[in-house]
Design a protein around this motif. Sequence first.
Motif, PDB file in Angstrom:
ATOM      1  N   TYR A 295       0.828  -1.207   0.000  1.00  0.00           N
ATOM      2  CA  TYR A 295       0.000   0.000   0.000  1.00  0.00           C
ATOM      3  C   TYR A 295       0.860   1.253   0.000  1.00  0.00           C
ATOM      4  O   TYR A 295       1.995   1.245   0.464  1.00  0.00           O
ATOM      5  CB  TYR A 295      -0.929   0.009   1.227  1.00  0.00           C
ATOM      6  N   TYR A 296       0.257   2.338  -0.504  1.00  0.00           N
ATOM      7  CA  TYR A 296       0.905   3.634  -0.477  1.00  0.00           C
ATOM      8  C   TYR A 296       0.707   4.288   0.891  1.00  0.00           C
ATOM      9  O   TYR A 296      -0.145   3.889   1.675  1.00  0.00           O
ATOM     10  CB  TYR A 296       0.324   4.548  -1.569  1.00  0.00           C
ATOM     11  N   TRP A 297       1.501   5.318   1.138  1.00  0.00           N
ATOM     12  CA  TRP A 297       1.363   6.095   2.367  1.00  0.00           C
ATOM     13  C   TRP A 297      -0.012   6.731   2.430  1.00  0.00           C
ATOM     14  O   TRP A 297      -0.567   7.172   1.415  1.00  0.00           O
ATOM     15  CB  TRP A 297       2.441   7.184   2.393  1.00  0.00           C
ATOM     16  N   ARG A 298      -0.579   6.789   3.645  1.00  0.00           N
ATOM     17  CA  ARG A 298      -1.871   7.439   3.858  1.00  0.00           C
ATOM     18  C   ARG A 298      -1.738   8.441   5.001  1.00  0.00           C
ATOM     19  O   ARG A 298      -1.119   8.145   6.027  1.00  0.00           O
ATOM     20  CB  ARG A 298      -2.959   6.401   4.164  1.00  0.00           C
ATOM     21  N   GLU A 333      -2.717  -0.726  12.059  1.00  0.00           N
ATOM     22  CA  GLU A 333      -2.422  -0.775  13.494  1.00  0.00           C
ATOM     23  C   GLU A 333      -1.322   0.236  13.846  1.00  0.00           C
ATOM     24  O   GLU A 333      -1.417   0.964  14.839  1.00  0.00           O
ATOM     25  CB  GLU A 333      -1.993  -2.190  13.881  1.00  0.00           C
ATOM     26  N   LEU A 334      -0.302   0.284  13.015  1.00  0.00           N
ATOM     27  CA  LEU A 334       0.801   1.211  13.256  1.00  0.00           C
ATOM     28  C   LEU A 334       0.338   2.654  13.075  1.00  0.00           C
ATOM     29  O   LEU A 334       0.709   3.551  13.854  1.00  0.00           O
ATOM     30  CB  LEU A 334       1.953   0.900  12.291  1.00  0.00           C
ATOM     31  N   ARG A 335      -0.489   2.891  12.062  1.00  0.00           N
ATOM     32  CA  ARG A 335      -1.031   4.225  11.810  1.00  0.00           C
ATOM     33  C   ARG A 335      -1.811   4.752  13.008  1.00  0.00           C
ATOM     34  O   ARG A 335      -1.732   5.923  13.370  1.00  0.00           O
ATOM     35  CB  ARG A 335      -1.982   4.171  10.602  1.00  0.00           C
ATOM     36  N   TYR A 342       4.803   5.326  11.811  1.00  0.00           N
ATOM     37  CA  TYR A 342       4.240   4.949  10.505  1.00  0.00           C
ATOM     38  C   TYR A 342       4.777   5.866   9.412  1.00  0.00           C
ATOM     39  O   TYR A 342       5.168   5.405   8.329  1.00  0.00           O
ATOM     40  CB  TYR A 342       2.714   5.020  10.564  1.00  0.00           C
ATOM     41  N   ASP A 343       4.809   7.170   9.684  1.00  0.00           N
ATOM     42  CA  ASP A 343       5.268   8.126   8.671  1.00  0.00           C
ATOM     43  C   ASP A 343       6.715   7.885   8.263  1.00  0.00           C
ATOM     44  O   ASP A 343       7.105   8.201   7.131  1.00  0.00           O
ATOM     45  CB  ASP A 343       5.110   9.560   9.186  1.00  0.00           C
ATOM     46  N   THR A 344       7.529   7.348   9.170  1.00  0.00           N
ATOM     47  CA  THR A 344       8.942   7.118   8.842  1.00  0.00           C
ATOM     48  C   THR A 344       9.133   5.964   7.862  1.00  0.00           C
ATOM     49  O   THR A 344      10.230   5.770   7.343  1.00  0.00           O
ATOM     50  CB  THR A 344       9.774   6.823  10.103  1.00  0.00           C
ATOM     51  N   GLY A 349       4.779  10.902   0.329  1.00  0.00           N
ATOM     52  CA  GLY A 349       4.067  10.733  -0.925  1.00  0.00           C
ATOM     53  C   GLY A 349       4.751   9.845  -1.935  1.00  0.00           C
ATOM     54  O   GLY A 349       4.335   9.781  -3.094  1.00  0.00           O
ATOM     55  N   HIS A 350       5.800   9.120  -1.514  1.00  0.00           N
ATOM     56  CA  HIS A 350       6.585   8.344  -2.475  1.00  0.00           C
ATOM     57  C   HIS A 350       6.789   6.903  -1.997  1.00  0.00           C
ATOM     58  O   HIS A 350       5.921   6.327  -1.353  1.00  0.00           O
ATOM     59  CB  HIS A 350       7.932   9.042  -2.728  1.00  0.00           C
TER      60      HIS A 350
END
Length: 376
Positions: A295-298, A333-335, A342-344, A349-350
Motif C-alpha cells: 500500500y501507499y502512504w496514507r 495498526e501502526l497508523r 508509521y510516517d517514517t 508521498g513516495h
Amino acid sequence: MIKKILILLLSLLLSLFCGEIGLRILLGKIDSTENLPLIDLKLQFAEKTTQFDPILSWKPKDDFRKLETTLLPNNCGKKRFRTALTTLKNGMRMTPNAWNIQLNQSKRILTLGDSFTFGGEVHDEETWPSHLQALIKKPVFNGAFNGYGLDQSFLSLEPLLKKINPQIVILSVINENIFRTVKTVRVKSFTGQPVSKPYFRIVSGKLDLMNTPLQDTGHWETPKSWRAFLGRSVLADFILSQVAFNFWYGVKWGKDFPQEHFSDQKPEAVSCLILREFQELGQTYHFVPVVLGQYYWRDTSRKSERDPLTQKVLECSRNLKIKTIDLWEGFEELRAERPEEYDTLFFPGHHMTNRGNLWVAKNLAQEMEALLKGEK
C-alpha cells in the motif's frame, strides 16, 4: 524611447548573466553544460540503465552499477538525492549480502513487482528483498522493475524461473501495478510521447496478449525545443523548479492519464486471470506462489479506507488458494497507535524508506520460513 528600451534589455540580460555566473559558482557548476531537468528526472540515467525488450517494452540493463539521482517535489524536503543501484548479469537488481551472512543456497525466493519491490529511492541493500534475504538467511532475487504493471511482472516470470529455479515466488500487488494492466502505453514526461507496452485482453475467459512483439522506438527521452536549451541554465533550473515544478519537468503528477491509452478491459478481471496463470506456473515449475498486498502512504490525520481495487485482487488470490499476505492490518495498526513511526516508513508521498522496507521484510520473514519448511 528605443534607447531606454535597449538599456532596459541590456540591464536585464546583464542581471541574468551575473545571476547565472553567481549561482554556478555557488553550486559548484561553473562549467556545467548538462541538461539539468533531464538529469533530475533520471532520464539520461534511464537511457543507460534501461534496455528495450520486445515483450516487456523496457527492462533493467544487465550488469550495471551507478549512483541514481532521484527527484522529489520541494514539499518532500529536497529536490534530489543519490542512491546506489546495481544490476546483475541477468538484469535483476542486486540483493547484496552486506553482513556476510551464510546463505542456504538450496532454498531460493524470487520477488516480482514494480518500484515498491525493486526499491525506488533506496540503496541496493535497503530494498525489502535484500532485508528479507538477511532475515531468513536464504537467497532472495529481486526480479521487479520500475513502472511495471502486473502484466509485465507476469510476462517476465517464466524466463527468470528457468534461470533461478526458486522454491517460492512472491508477486507484489499494489493499486498502480494492478491499474497498469489496462494501460496500453507508458507516457514519457518532457515529450509526452507514448511508449507502447504489452497488455492483455480477455477473450473467451482467457488472456490474449496484445502489442507484442514491440518495436524499439529509440531513446527513452529527448527534450525538445526550448527545454533542450534553457535546461542548461543553472539559474533557469533553480527558479523554475521552485515556482513551476510540473511545467518545468513536463510531468503530469496529479493529472489524469489520457483516456485513449486505456484498453476496454477491467483491471481486476485481467489481474485475476494473471493470478490464475501464476498459480498454474507454480504447478509446472514446482514453486509456491505468494501474493503480497502492498500500500501507499496514507495521511495519519485522515480516516483511512481499504483500496477496493487491491482488495478485489487479493480476494481473487485467496479464492485461488494462493498464499496471500496482506500488509493492510499491520499498516493500520501502526497508523493508529504510532502515527509518527508509521510516517517514517515512507518518503512523503513516495516509495518506502529503508526502515519501511525492513518493516515489510519482517512481516514476510516468518511466513517464508514456514513455507520453505513445507508448512501451510
